[in-house]
Design a protein around this motif. Sequence first.
Motif, mmCIF file in Angstrom:
data_model
loop_
_atom_site.group_PDB
_atom_site.id
_atom_site.type_symbol
_atom_site.label_atom_id
_atom_site.label_comp_id
_atom_site.label_asym_id
_atom_site.label_seq_id
_atom_site.Cartn_x
_atom_site.Cartn_y
_atom_site.Cartn_z
ATOM 1 N N GLU A 162 2.711 28.567 -31.449
ATOM 2 C CA GLU A 162 3.051 27.264 -30.460
ATOM 3 C C GLU A 162 3.621 27.877 -29.102
ATOM 4 O O GLU A 162 2.951 27.298 -28.040
ATOM 5 C CB GLU A 162 4.193 26.365 -31.044
ATOM 6 C CG GLU A 162 3.630 25.743 -32.373
ATOM 7 C CD GLU A 162 2.552 24.575 -31.876
ATOM 8 O OE1 GLU A 162 2.311 24.370 -30.704
ATOM 9 O OE2 GLU A 162 1.708 24.089 -32.914
ATOM 10 N N GLY A 163 4.370 28.874 -29.094
ATOM 11 C CA GLY A 163 4.838 29.843 -27.974
ATOM 12 C C GLY A 163 3.749 30.414 -27.153
ATOM 13 O O GLY A 163 3.936 30.302 -26.016
ATOM 14 N N TYR A 164 2.810 30.822 -28.074
ATOM 15 C CA TYR A 164 1.687 31.525 -27.642
ATOM 16 C C TYR A 164 0.951 30.442 -26.457
ATOM 17 O O TYR A 164 0.501 30.754 -25.430
ATOM 18 C CB TYR A 164 0.712 32.010 -28.555
ATOM 19 C CG TYR A 164 -0.628 32.694 -28.287
ATOM 20 C CD1 TYR A 164 -0.546 34.122 -27.799
ATOM 21 C CD2 TYR A 164 -1.591 32.157 -28.262
ATOM 22 C CE1 TYR A 164 -1.586 34.778 -27.504
ATOM 23 C CE2 TYR A 164 -2.848 32.555 -28.019
ATOM 24 C CZ TYR A 164 -2.756 33.967 -27.449
ATOM 25 O OH TYR A 164 -3.999 34.639 -27.112
ATOM 26 N N LYS A 165 0.551 29.352 -27.237
ATOM 27 C CA LYS A 165 -0.150 28.157 -26.439
ATOM 28 C C LYS A 165 0.579 27.880 -25.268
ATOM 29 O O LYS A 165 0.081 27.641 -23.930
ATOM 30 C CB LYS A 165 -0.598 26.909 -27.337
ATOM 31 C CG LYS A 165 -1.424 26.118 -26.500
ATOM 32 C CD LYS A 165 -1.704 24.835 -27.463
ATOM 33 C CE LYS A 165 -2.593 23.957 -26.779
ATOM 34 N NZ LYS A 165 -2.165 23.412 -25.635
ATOM 35 N N ASN A 166 1.813 27.765 -25.372
ATOM 36 C CA ASN A 166 2.739 26.948 -24.415
ATOM 37 C C ASN A 166 2.864 28.181 -23.125
ATOM 38 O O ASN A 166 2.797 27.746 -21.941
ATOM 39 C CB ASN A 166 4.197 26.804 -24.917
ATOM 40 C CG ASN A 166 4.176 25.427 -25.836
ATOM 41 O OD1 ASN A 166 3.346 24.840 -25.569
ATOM 42 N ND2 ASN A 166 5.172 25.500 -26.500
ATOM 43 N N ALA A 167 2.977 29.179 -23.551
ATOM 44 C CA ALA A 167 3.071 30.482 -22.502
ATOM 45 C C ALA A 167 1.700 30.682 -21.607
ATOM 46 O O ALA A 167 1.672 30.588 -20.380
ATOM 47 C CB ALA A 167 3.194 31.767 -23.118
ATOM 48 N N LEU A 168 0.701 30.233 -22.311
ATOM 49 C CA LEU A 168 -0.644 30.205 -21.580
ATOM 50 C C LEU A 168 -0.850 28.975 -20.576
ATOM 51 O O LEU A 168 -1.227 29.326 -19.339
ATOM 52 C CB LEU A 168 -1.904 30.412 -22.483
ATOM 53 C CG LEU A 168 -2.369 31.481 -23.178
ATOM 54 C CD1 LEU A 168 -3.073 31.335 -24.460
ATOM 55 C CD2 LEU A 168 -2.711 32.599 -22.335
ATOM 56 N N ASP A 169 -0.269 27.912 -21.049
ATOM 57 C CA ASP A 169 -0.270 26.833 -20.254
ATOM 58 C C ASP A 169 0.953 26.854 -19.165
ATOM 59 O O ASP A 169 0.408 26.509 -17.927
ATOM 60 C CB ASP A 169 0.279 25.442 -20.942
ATOM 61 C CG ASP A 169 -0.837 25.287 -22.060
ATOM 62 O OD1 ASP A 169 -1.723 25.758 -21.943
ATOM 63 O OD2 ASP A 169 -0.298 24.580 -22.988
ATOM 64 N N LYS A 170 1.906 27.593 -19.514
ATOM 65 C CA LYS A 170 3.113 27.647 -18.167
ATOM 66 C C LYS A 170 2.519 28.437 -17.135
ATOM 67 O O LYS A 170 2.917 28.504 -16.112
ATOM 68 C CB LYS A 170 4.346 28.213 -18.994
ATOM 69 C CG LYS A 170 5.466 28.020 -18.153
ATOM 70 C CD LYS A 170 6.711 28.738 -18.868
ATOM 71 C CE LYS A 170 7.009 28.107 -19.969
ATOM 72 N NZ LYS A 170 8.397 28.550 -20.620
ATOM 73 N N ALA A 171 1.750 29.510 -17.830
ATOM 74 C CA ALA A 171 1.228 30.647 -16.689
ATOM 75 C C ALA A 171 0.176 30.021 -15.938
ATOM 76 O O ALA A 171 -0.074 30.705 -14.743
ATOM 77 C CB ALA A 171 1.073 31.896 -17.421
ATOM 78 N N GLY A 172 -0.175 28.918 -16.416
ATOM 79 C CA GLY A 172 -1.443 28.295 -15.542
ATOM 80 C C GLY A 172 -2.704 29.116 -15.576
ATOM 81 O O GLY A 172 -3.474 29.268 -14.805
ATOM 82 N N VAL A 173 -3.073 29.677 -16.908
ATOM 83 C CA VAL A 173 -4.300 30.471 -17.045
ATOM 84 C C VAL A 173 -5.283 29.398 -17.050
ATOM 85 O O VAL A 173 -5.321 28.387 -18.017
ATOM 86 C CB VAL A 173 -4.338 31.172 -18.343
ATOM 87 C CG1 VAL A 173 -5.652 31.978 -18.563
ATOM 88 C CG2 VAL A 173 -3.123 32.294 -18.374
ATOM 89 N N THR A 174 -6.364 29.414 -15.969
ATOM 90 C CA THR A 174 -7.465 28.392 -16.172
ATOM 91 C C THR A 174 -8.920 28.734 -16.344
ATOM 92 O O THR A 174 -9.763 28.317 -16.736
ATOM 93 C CB THR A 174 -7.218 27.451 -14.919
ATOM 94 O OG1 THR A 174 -7.413 28.180 -13.586
ATOM 95 C CG2 THR A 174 -6.025 26.677 -14.784
ATOM 96 N N ASN A 175 -8.690 30.241 -16.236
ATOM 97 C CA ASN A 175 -10.432 30.752 -16.247
ATOM 98 C C ASN A 175 -10.720 30.748 -17.711
ATOM 99 O O ASN A 175 -10.082 31.146 -18.732
ATOM 100 C CB ASN A 175 -10.120 32.210 -16.032
ATOM 101 C CG ASN A 175 -11.639 33.047 -15.907
ATOM 102 O OD1 ASN A 175 -11.991 33.524 -16.971
ATOM 103 N ND2 ASN A 175 -12.179 33.072 -14.855
#
Length: 526
Positions: A182-195
Amino acid sequence: EGDKVRESGYMAYGSFYQYFGSRMGVESNIQKAVEMMDKEFENYPENKNKNLNQYVNAKMRINREQSDKVLQAEIEALLKKGLSTEADYTLLENLYNQGKLSAQSKFIADIKKEKFPNGSWEASDLLRRYTSEKDETKKLALLKELEDKVASGDSRFDMVKDDMSYYKSLIARSYLDKKDWEGYKNALDKAGVTNKSDLARMYNSAAWAMQKDSTNLPLAEFFAENATKWSNELRKDPKAEKPNYMTQKEWAKNKEQMYAMYADTYAMVLYRLGKYKKGFDIAKETALEINKGESADQNETYALLAQKVLSNSKFLKQLEGFYNSGHSSTSMGSMLKDAYVKQNKSDKGFEAYKNKLQEATYQKIMTELQKSMLDDVAPSFALYNLEGKKTDIADLRGKVVVVDFWATWCGPCIASFPGMQQAVDKYKDDPNVKFVFIDTWESSEDKKAGAQAFITKNKYSFDVWMDDKDEVVAKFKVDGIPTKFIIDKEGKIRFKSVGFSGSADKLVMELTSMIKLAADADKKAF
């Protein structure tokens, strides 16, 4: 250009022999690479500094014993010429790094920062601090700083601009290691990874790890489904930009194989979830349609699902095909036995049945190997093993020797080791066969400790020899690992095998065939 080879032409020629020729079946030739680079610098002296690290690396590989002198000579030449630009200081810093002279490298780096306070070094320094930072709060702050620099149009940060999505994805790495999904997914969302390509890669890595432990499978399904969807869009997109280093054919295959890899992960997640029919359809496409039944790993995923979906007779026939072609995995053995017992109401005759299935593959391997037999004198060398014993390869004369070059960081090497252990076990009581595992191309401070920890952790009974200076791997002209050499009783290289097909069973059959042919080489039995 006219009668003169254009600028960078000889440099490209040298790079071909140093790095890329093996993709076209041309053996690496470092000596020729250096000769081409010498011609480049003779025609265009100003290009030497631009390519000095590559040049020095090649010269050091030619003569490992004199590598320190080669490096020192280039450092002295650079110092004698004088350091005037930031690029000169960076070049000297990199040369010291190449020689693992960290104190000298840091000294030059500090002077560079003092002399050029607004130099281009700031971009690489910020990038280094960001990638090495472990604390999430500090890492996010550094990421914000990096984004601001790029957004400001600062030309020093142009090197980062096109890869920002990748750098953002690094935020989630620590969660991957901790298995905090869950932390992994949230971190990707928080960092703004969109590619989507970067997200697909990150999602696939997580989904594969999650299905192994059957943890948080609904989230694993979300990751795998999206990774598969995005990679499928990429492979079907005619406008997708091809990397310059690939041909159109290679690019098409690369996209297809990426999709197959992500879809295989998705199929395994569905298997863990009990969604067998849906998983079966996906695995059938990747294993049978895309890879034509030639990927042992994907065949295994397909077999796990087929066992749940197909009738026993159809399933058994499918497994027989994998065994006949030599693309079975070790775990398929138990599946084959279960299907055989179900069909025959007994396990009587199973071993003979299994051996007969593999006979066609064995005969095919023997036929192909006879055509590719070598007759080269093996280089002489002596190395210490993990127990501190020094052995000269000449001491093994009279035995067939299997030399396997590997490294602790090498994925294909690690994947091949269960099969290599089977082969070692098969010949453990044969005094005429010796396996030697040469650990090479390691970059850690304590190479021996790293190799020992890896072998101990995985409980392999390998005799590991340490190629600490990478001299032996250079003598054998190895381009990539794993690479195996089968040396006959007279010290002649009879076979060279590069990479790992993914099938432990096939690996053992190949080694068995090579060892037999090498043992009989002096009799000309073939």
